[in-house]
Design a protein around this motif. Structure first.
Motif, PDB file in Angstrom:
ATOM      1  N   ALA A 187      40.327  31.177  42.655  1.00 16.55           N
ATOM      2  CA  ALA A 187      41.272  30.789  41.596  1.00 16.55           C
ATOM      3  C   ALA A 187      40.772  31.248  40.223  1.00 16.55           C
ATOM      4  O   ALA A 187      41.533  31.746  39.385  1.00 16.55           O
ATOM      5  N   ALA A 188      39.442  31.073  40.030  1.00 12.87           N
ATOM      6  CA  ALA A 188      38.876  31.496  38.751  1.00 12.87           C
ATOM      7  C   ALA A 188      39.007  33.002  38.557  1.00 12.87           C
ATOM      8  O   ALA A 188      39.321  33.497  37.464  1.00 12.87           O
ATOM      9  N   ALA A 189      38.781  33.747  39.669  1.00 10.06           N
ATOM     10  CA  ALA A 189      38.899  35.209  39.579  1.00 10.06           C
ATOM     11  C   ALA A 189      40.330  35.620  39.256  1.00 10.06           C
ATOM     12  O   ALA A 189      40.570  36.504  38.417  1.00 10.06           O
ATOM     13  N   ASN A 190      41.299  34.964  39.928  1.00 10.42           N
ATOM     14  CA  ASN A 190      42.704  35.283  39.646  1.00 10.42           C
ATOM     15  C   ASN A 190      43.076  34.952  38.203  1.00 10.42           C
ATOM     16  O   ASN A 190      43.775  35.726  37.534  1.00 10.42           O
ATOM     17  N   GLU A 191      42.599  33.779  37.764  1.00 12.95           N
ATOM     18  CA  GLU A 191      42.914  33.376  36.391  1.00 12.95           C
ATOM     19  C   GLU A 191      42.318  34.351  35.385  1.00 12.95           C
ATOM     20  O   GLU A 191      42.941  34.727  34.390  1.00 12.95           O
ATOM     21  N   LYS A 192      41.089  34.795  35.701  1.00 14.35           N
ATOM     22  CA  LYS A 192      40.436  35.732  34.791  1.00 14.35           C
ATOM     23  C   LYS A 192      41.186  37.067  34.739  1.00 14.35           C
ATOM     24  O   LYS A 192      41.372  37.667  33.677  1.00 14.35           O
ATOM     25  N   SER A 193      41.635  37.511  35.935  1.00  9.77           N
ATOM     26  CA  SER A 193      42.371  38.781  35.956  1.00  9.77           C
ATOM     27  C   SER A 193      43.699  38.662  35.218  1.00  9.77           C
ATOM     28  O   SER A 193      44.220  39.640  34.695  1.00  9.77           O
ATOM     29  N   THR A 194      44.268  37.443  35.190  1.00 11.95           N
ATOM     30  CA  THR A 194      45.527  37.237  34.467  1.00 11.95           C
ATOM     31  C   THR A 194      45.308  37.162  32.963  1.00 11.95           C
ATOM     32  O   THR A 194      46.099  37.664  32.163  1.00 11.95           O
ATOM     33  N   ILE A 195      44.200  36.510  32.584  1.00 16.13           N
ATOM     34  CA  ILE A 195      43.950  36.273  31.167  1.00 16.13           C
ATOM     35  C   ILE A 195      43.496  37.549  30.468  1.00 16.13           C
ATOM     36  O   ILE A 195      43.793  37.786  29.299  1.00 16.13           O
ATOM     37  N   ALA A 196      42.787  38.408  31.177  1.00 19.54           N
ATOM     38  CA  ALA A 196      42.177  39.578  30.547  1.00 19.54           C
ATOM     39  C   ALA A 196      43.192  40.458  29.820  1.00 19.54           C
ATOM     40  O   ALA A 196      42.981  40.817  28.650  1.00 19.54           O
ATOM     41  N   PRO A 197      44.363  40.827  30.435  1.00 21.84           N
ATOM     42  CA  PRO A 197      45.331  41.658  29.685  1.00 21.84           C
ATOM     43  C   PRO A 197      45.863  40.935  28.461  1.00 21.84           C
ATOM     44  O   PRO A 197      46.049  41.551  27.402  1.00 21.84           O
TER      45      PRO A 197
END
Lengths: 182, 284
Positions: free
Chosen positions: B90-100
């Motif tokens: 979940a953290a990885a997905n959230e990070k990939s979403t937040i980065a852009p």
């Protein structure tokens, strides 16, 4: 008051010397006879009897009464005899002469002279059986143990005891006429 | 010759028993060595026998219990690892979403900073320009004082059009305009009041406290705000737009029933019409 072997063994297990003496008096003759028939002389039979009762007294505390005391003692005697045979490599049985002479001592249990003669031959043939069958016959017929007690003493199943006895009787029936003819 | 088995068995059971040698019993009796008595055995309860009897069951039970405990521990550990894995995913997905989004907001922030920097440079240039003008104005003011002193010395002082009079006239004009503005606010509030009260204008300024932004608009800005407007038509019907509702006694400004404000000046004044209502009329 007459006490059972189990009560005496329980008392002996607590160190009661009198109870141990009573047990010894009740069983030492049968154990000596067992060894005497198997070993063929008084000296070895006495030694084996002493060894057997040494083991009996050392293990009397562990006797839990799960079998009759006589069965337990015969089981120890059987193992003592097996060890003795292994050490001394004694594979020979008793001779006909001994058996022929032995029934002659004291009052004869046989009805006729023919039976006595036949018994002498029969005892001689018993000693020519295979070791397992021979010990089974000794314990069941000579020592008077039941089938289950014999099985417990030998550490085998009662069905095995029946099988050995049936085979032994068949062998004896087949050999007796030949012996008589010869 | 065929001997039946029963006969053989009978003969075997009659086998003679050898007689033990004399003295064997005494020897065996002398060799009796019994184990030492223990309290538990003296009571007839044999612990070694008991444990020996139940040892297989106990060992099997212990083994099964150990297996169960081990299984429980492993299941718990697996569950923990599964939760950790889910959380990390979940953290990885959230990070990939937040980065852009962060990249986008970073670009916007950069643009904003650039704009602010450009604006600051412009402001600095403006400050520099204003300083230069201030310096010029200071020079002009000195020149003006010099010219005024020369003019005063040449005997032409007191002529109309002096700078002080001009400034005072401008201030007066500003106050008058602000006075008109206050009057218009009062007129607008009065009309709002009339709409809510059957087209009847208010009788005093206290009735207008809900319609006016503050009480200061009911005062004329001149004389430090100490002169209050006058209500000339209190409680009148709203119908006639020529009727004067309120007036400034200082500047002779009025507000009519229709909310319009007027500067009457010197040529006009408030007069009473035949029906007794105040209107705007000629001064003379």
């Amino acid at each position: 008051m007459h006490q059972s072997d189990e009560d005496l063994s329980r008392r002996a297990g607590t160190g009661d010397l009198e109870a141990a003496s009573e047990l010894l008096d009740r069983h030492y003759q049968k154990i000596f006879s067992y060894f005497r028939r198997l070993s063929g002389n008084d000296s070895d039979a006495s030694d084996l009897t002493q060894k057997t009762f040494c083991k009996v007294w050392s293990g009397i505390g562990g006797y839990g009464g799960r079998s009759k005391f006589s069965t337990w003692v015969h089981s120890i005697a059987h193992h003592v005899y097996v060890d003795w045979r292994r050490v001394h490599n004694r594979l020979d049985g008793q001779t006909d002469e001994w058996w022929l002479a032995c029934p002659g001592e004291g009052p004869s249990p046989f009805d006729t002279a023919a039976d006595k003669d036949l018994a002498g031959h029969l005892y001689g043939l018993i000693e020519q059986l295979e070791e397992d069958a021979r010990e089974t016959v000794h314990l069941h017929y000579y020592q008077g143990l039941s089938l289950q007690e014999t099985a417990d003493a030998l550490g085998i199943a009662s069905s095995t005891v029946k099988y050995r006895l049936r085979n032994a009787l068949d062998v004896l029936r087949n050999r007796l006429p030949e012996e008589k003819r010869s | 010759m065929n001997i039946p088995p029963e006969k053989i068995e009978q003969l075997l059971r009659k086998a003679p028993s050898p007689t033990p040698p004399a003295g064997l019993f005494q020897d065996l009796k002398a060799e009796i060595i019994l184990p030492r008595t223990r309290p538990s055995q003296a009571n007839g309860f044999n612990h070694p026998g008991f444990f020996r009897r139940w040892m297989p069951v106990l060992s099997l039970s212990l083994w099964l219990m150990a297996c169960l405990v081990l299984l429980g521990v492993q299941m718990r550990r697996v569950a923990g690892l599964r939760d950790e894995n889910t959380r990390l995913l979940a953290a990885a997905n959230e990070k990939s979403t937040i980065a852009p989004q962060a990249a986008i907001s970073g670009d916007a922030e950069l643009n904003r900073l650039r704009a602010e920097s450009l604006e600051a440079a412009q402001l600095r240039a403006e400050v520099t320009r204003l300083r230069e003008e201030l310096t010029k104005l200071e020079g002009l003011r000195i020149e003006n004082q010099r010219l005024a002193s020369e003019l005063q010395s040449s005997g032409k002082a007191g002529m109309p059009g002096q700078p002080q009079d001009f400034i005072a006239a401008a201030a007066e004009k500003g106050e008058r305009i602000k006075c008109i503005g206050n009057l218009k606010q009062v007129g607008l509030g009065a009309r709002m009041y009339a709409n809510d009260h059957g087209d009847v204008m208010p009788k005093d300024f206290g009735s207008l406290k809900n319609e006016l932004p503050n009480e200061s608009v009911t005062f004329c800005p001149s004389s430090n705000g100490s002169v209050r407007f006058e209500i000339l038509a209190p409680g009148e019907k709203e119908g006639d737009p020529n009727v004067v509702f309120a007036r400034c006694p200082t500047h002779n400004n009025v507000v009519l029933m229709d909310g319009s404000g007027q500067q009457l000046g010197d040529k006009f004044k408030v007069v009473i019409r035949a029906d007794g209502k105040p209107i705007v009329g000629r001064g003379n």
